[in-house]
Design a protein around this motif. Structure first.
Motif, PDB file in Angstrom:
ATOM      1  N   LEU A 118       0.824  -1.204   0.000  1.00 26.13           N
ATOM      2  CA  LEU A 118       0.000   0.000   0.000  1.00 26.13           C
ATOM      3  C   LEU A 118       0.863   1.261   0.000  1.00 26.13           C
ATOM      4  N   VAL A 119       1.948   1.226   0.768  1.00 29.30           N
ATOM      5  CA  VAL A 119       2.843   2.390   0.811  1.00 29.30           C
ATOM      6  C   VAL A 119       3.479   2.625  -0.552  1.00 29.30           C
ATOM      7  N   VAL A 120       3.913   1.550  -1.222  1.00 30.82           N
ATOM      8  CA  VAL A 120       4.534   1.686  -2.539  1.00 30.82           C
ATOM      9  C   VAL A 120       3.537   2.245  -3.540  1.00 30.82           C
ATOM     10  N   ARG A 121       2.294   1.779  -3.500  1.00 28.51           N
ATOM     11  CA  ARG A 121       1.281   2.302  -4.426  1.00 28.51           C
ATOM     12  C   ARG A 121       1.027   3.783  -4.197  1.00 28.51           C
ATOM     13  N   GLU A 122       0.977   4.198  -2.935  1.00 24.51           N
ATOM     14  CA  GLU A 122       0.761   5.606  -2.628  1.00 24.51           C
ATOM     15  C   GLU A 122       1.936   6.459  -3.112  1.00 24.51           C
ATOM     16  N   LEU A 123       3.151   5.969  -2.938  1.00 23.41           N
ATOM     17  CA  LEU A 123       4.319   6.719  -3.418  1.00 23.41           C
ATOM     18  C   LEU A 123       4.339   6.799  -4.935  1.00 23.41           C
ATOM     19  N   GLU A 124       3.956   5.718  -5.612  1.00 20.10           N
ATOM     20  CA  GLU A 124       3.890   5.755  -7.072  1.00 20.10           C
ATOM     21  C   GLU A 124       2.851   6.764  -7.546  1.00 20.10           C
ATOM     22  N   LYS A 125       1.712   6.840  -6.861  1.00 18.66           N
ATOM     23  CA  LYS A 125       0.679   7.810  -7.230  1.00 18.66           C
ATOM     24  C   LYS A 125       1.195   9.237  -7.068  1.00 18.66           C
ATOM     25  N   GLN A 126       1.867   9.508  -5.951  1.00 15.37           N
ATOM     26  CA  GLN A 126       2.422  10.848  -5.738  1.00 15.37           C
ATOM     27  C   GLN A 126       3.481  11.186  -6.786  1.00 15.37           C
ATOM     28  N   LEU A 127       4.291  10.190  -7.183  1.00 12.77           N
ATOM     29  CA  LEU A 127       5.299  10.422  -8.200  1.00 12.77           C
ATOM     30  C   LEU A 127       4.666  10.747  -9.543  1.00 12.77           C
ATOM     31  N   GLU A 128       3.604  10.041  -9.909  1.00 12.85           N
ATOM     32  CA  GLU A 128       2.917  10.329 -11.172  1.00 12.85           C
ATOM     33  C   GLU A 128       2.327  11.733 -11.165  1.00 12.85           C
ATOM     34  N   GLU A 129       1.751  12.153 -10.042  1.00 10.99           N
ATOM     35  CA  GLU A 129       1.197  13.506  -9.960  1.00 10.99           C
ATOM     36  C   GLU A 129       2.289  14.560 -10.097  1.00 10.99           C
ATOM     37  N   MET A 130       3.435  14.337  -9.463  1.00 10.17           N
ATOM     38  CA  MET A 130       4.538  15.293  -9.574  1.00 10.17           C
ATOM     39  C   MET A 130       5.075  15.356 -10.998  1.00 10.17           C
ATOM     40  N   GLN A 131       5.178  14.199 -11.669  1.00  8.10           N
ATOM     41  CA  GLN A 131       5.647  14.199 -13.050  1.00  8.10           C
ATOM     42  C   GLN A 131       4.667  14.913 -13.965  1.00  8.10           C
ATOM     43  N   ALA A 132       3.342  14.738 -13.733  1.00  8.07           N
ATOM     44  CA  ALA A 132       2.353  15.433 -14.554  1.00  8.07           C
ATOM     45  C   ALA A 132       2.437  16.936 -14.354  1.00  8.07           C
ATOM     46  N   GLU A 133       2.607  17.390 -13.102  1.00  7.74           N
ATOM     47  CA  GLU A 133       2.749  18.823 -12.841  1.00  7.74           C
ATOM     48  C   GLU A 133       4.022  19.371 -13.473  1.00  7.74           C
ATOM     49  N   SER A 134       5.090  18.603 -13.416  1.00  6.10           N
ATOM     50  CA  SER A 134       6.345  19.058 -14.016  1.00  6.10           C
ATOM     51  C   SER A 134       6.229  19.164 -15.528  1.00  6.10           C
ATOM     52  N   ALA A 135       5.556  18.181 -16.155  1.00  2.34           N
ATOM     53  CA  ALA A 135       5.382  18.238 -17.610  1.00  2.34           C
ATOM     54  C   ALA A 135       4.531  19.431 -18.011  1.00  2.34           C
ATOM     55  N   GLY A 136       3.475  19.738 -17.233  1.00  2.00           N
ATOM     56  CA  GLY A 136       2.654  20.910 -17.536  1.00  2.00           C
ATOM     57  C   GLY A 136       3.426  22.202 -17.390  1.00  2.00           C
ATOM     58  N   ALA A 137       4.277  22.282 -16.368  1.00  2.00           N
ATOM     59  CA  ALA A 137       5.096  23.491 -16.192  1.00  2.00           C
ATOM     60  C   ALA A 137       6.078  23.661 -17.335  1.00  2.00           C
ATOM     61  N   CYS A 138       6.653  22.551 -17.823  1.00  2.00           N
ATOM     62  CA  CYS A 138       7.598  22.634 -18.944  1.00  2.00           C
ATOM     63  C   CYS A 138       6.898  23.096 -20.214  1.00  2.00           C
ATOM     64  N   ARG A 139       5.672  22.593 -20.452  1.00  2.00           N
ATOM     65  CA  ARG A 139       4.936  23.043 -21.635  1.00  2.00           C
ATOM     66  C   ARG A 139       4.616  24.522 -21.544  1.00  2.00           C
ATOM     67  N   GLY A 140       4.270  24.994 -20.337  1.00  2.00           N
ATOM     68  CA  GLY A 140       4.011  26.421 -20.172  1.00  2.00           C
ATOM     69  C   GLY A 140       5.236  27.263 -20.441  1.00  2.00           C
ATOM     70  N   CYS A 141       6.418  26.770 -20.004  1.00  2.00           N
ATOM     71  CA  CYS A 141       7.661  27.515 -20.255  1.00  2.00           C
ATOM     72  C   CYS A 141       7.971  27.567 -21.742  1.00  2.00           C
ATOM     73  N   GLN A 142       7.742  26.458 -22.448  1.00  2.00           N
ATOM     74  CA  GLN A 142       8.003  26.446 -23.882  1.00  2.00           C
ATOM     75  C   GLN A 142       7.071  27.388 -24.622  1.00  2.00           C
ATOM     76  N   GLY A 143       5.781  27.449 -24.192  1.00  2.00           N
ATOM     77  CA  GLY A 143       4.846  28.350 -24.860  1.00  2.00           C
ATOM     78  C   GLY A 143       5.218  29.801 -24.669  1.00  2.00           C
ATOM     79  N   SER A 144       5.639  30.170 -23.447  1.00  2.00           N
ATOM     80  CA  SER A 144       6.024  31.559 -23.198  1.00  2.00           C
ATOM     81  C   SER A 144       7.306  31.921 -23.907  1.00  2.00           C
ATOM     82  N   SER A 145       8.245  30.973 -24.003  1.00  2.00           N
ATOM     83  CA  SER A 145       9.496  31.272 -24.700  1.00  2.00           C
ATOM     84  C   SER A 145       9.288  31.371 -26.198  1.00  2.00           C
TER      85      SER A 145
END
Length: 254
Positions: A118-145
């Motif tokens: 259960l702990v591993v599944r919860e950590l994997e879920k948090q990691l996926e959310e962080m990666q999705a937020e990071s990818a969205g931030a990178c796309r925003g930076c590319q659009g502004s640049s």
């Protein structure tokens, strides 16, 4: 579940770090008396020994499919390990203090493989959310640049605007060194006239023209020779005037 006694004894007494260890009072299965035992928790296995210095464990409890909870008992700071089966045994243990009991209950509740999954599944879920937020931030930076455009250079910042010649040219042994002056890479004056430019600075002598013989002049060697002699005389005269003027300036400064 079949277990190898030698492997368990080696694992219980090897130097691998334990998740928890200490003395607990264990109630007997047939007799309700409590016996003081040394307990060692490694992974999902709880070993207990007669003494701390014992070389082999008396028994082992596999902490899978069980619940750890407080219980009412004659001994103070007691808790129980209960398994789900109808004929499963319930282990009643008692600690020597409140802090020790809380530490053991927490460690035993987190020792099962199910809890770790259960702990591993919860950590994997948090990691996926962080990666999705990071990818969205990178796309925003590319659009502004991508919308950024460089500013056009003004006339003062244009690289085509080169500085003019200095008022006093550097000299070596009394002779002007034209190649060391600023603006030496500018195209030479092809008007054939020396003197000064519009700002009063001395103008370098013109370079000799490169003769490009046409098809009609190939056979006239005499005309080409006369032209080269005329050009040489003109250059000699221009350089002579310039050298004389520079010598006069130098004598006046002395």
């Amino acid at each position: 579940m079949k277990l190898n006694e030698r492997s368990l004894a080696f694992y219980a007494t090897c130097e691998s770090p334990a998740d928890n260890s200490g003395f607990l009072y264990k109630r007997g299965e047939r007799h309700t008396a409590y016996h003081r035992r040394w307990f060692v928790l490694k992974g999902n296995m709880l070993f207990y020994f007669e003494e701390r210095e014992s070389r082999e464990p008396v028994g082992v409890i596999v902490l899978e499919g069980c619940n750890v909870e407080l219980c009412d008992s004659a001994e103070e700071f007691a808790f129980a390990i209960r398994f789900g089966g109808a004929k499963s045994r319930t282990y009643v243990l008692a600690a020597e203090s409140q802090a020790a009991m809380e530490s053991w209950v927490k460690s035993l509740s987190r020792a099962s493989f199910h809890y770790m999954r259960l702990v591993v599944r919860e950590l994997e879920k948090q990691l996926e959310e962080m990666q999705a937020e990071s990818a969205g931030a990178c796309r925003g930076c590319q659009g502004s640049s991508g919308s950024w455009k460089p500013k056009a250079l003004s006339l003062e910042q244009s690289p085509e605007r080169l500085p003019a010649l200095p008022a006093v040219l550097p000299k070596e042994n009394g002779c002007a060194v034209w190649n060391n002056a600023l603006g030496a890479d500018q195209p030479p004056d092809t008007s054939g006239c020396g003197g000064h430019d519009g700002e009063g600075n001395p103008r370098p002598p013109p370079l000799p023209p490169r003769g490009r013989a046409s098809s009609s002049e190939v056979g006239s060697a005499g005309a080409a020779t006369a032209e080269s002699l005329s050009t040489f005389c003109q250059l000699h005269k221009l350089y002579g005037q310039e050298v004389a003027r520079l010598q006069q300036d130098w004598l006046e400064r002395q």
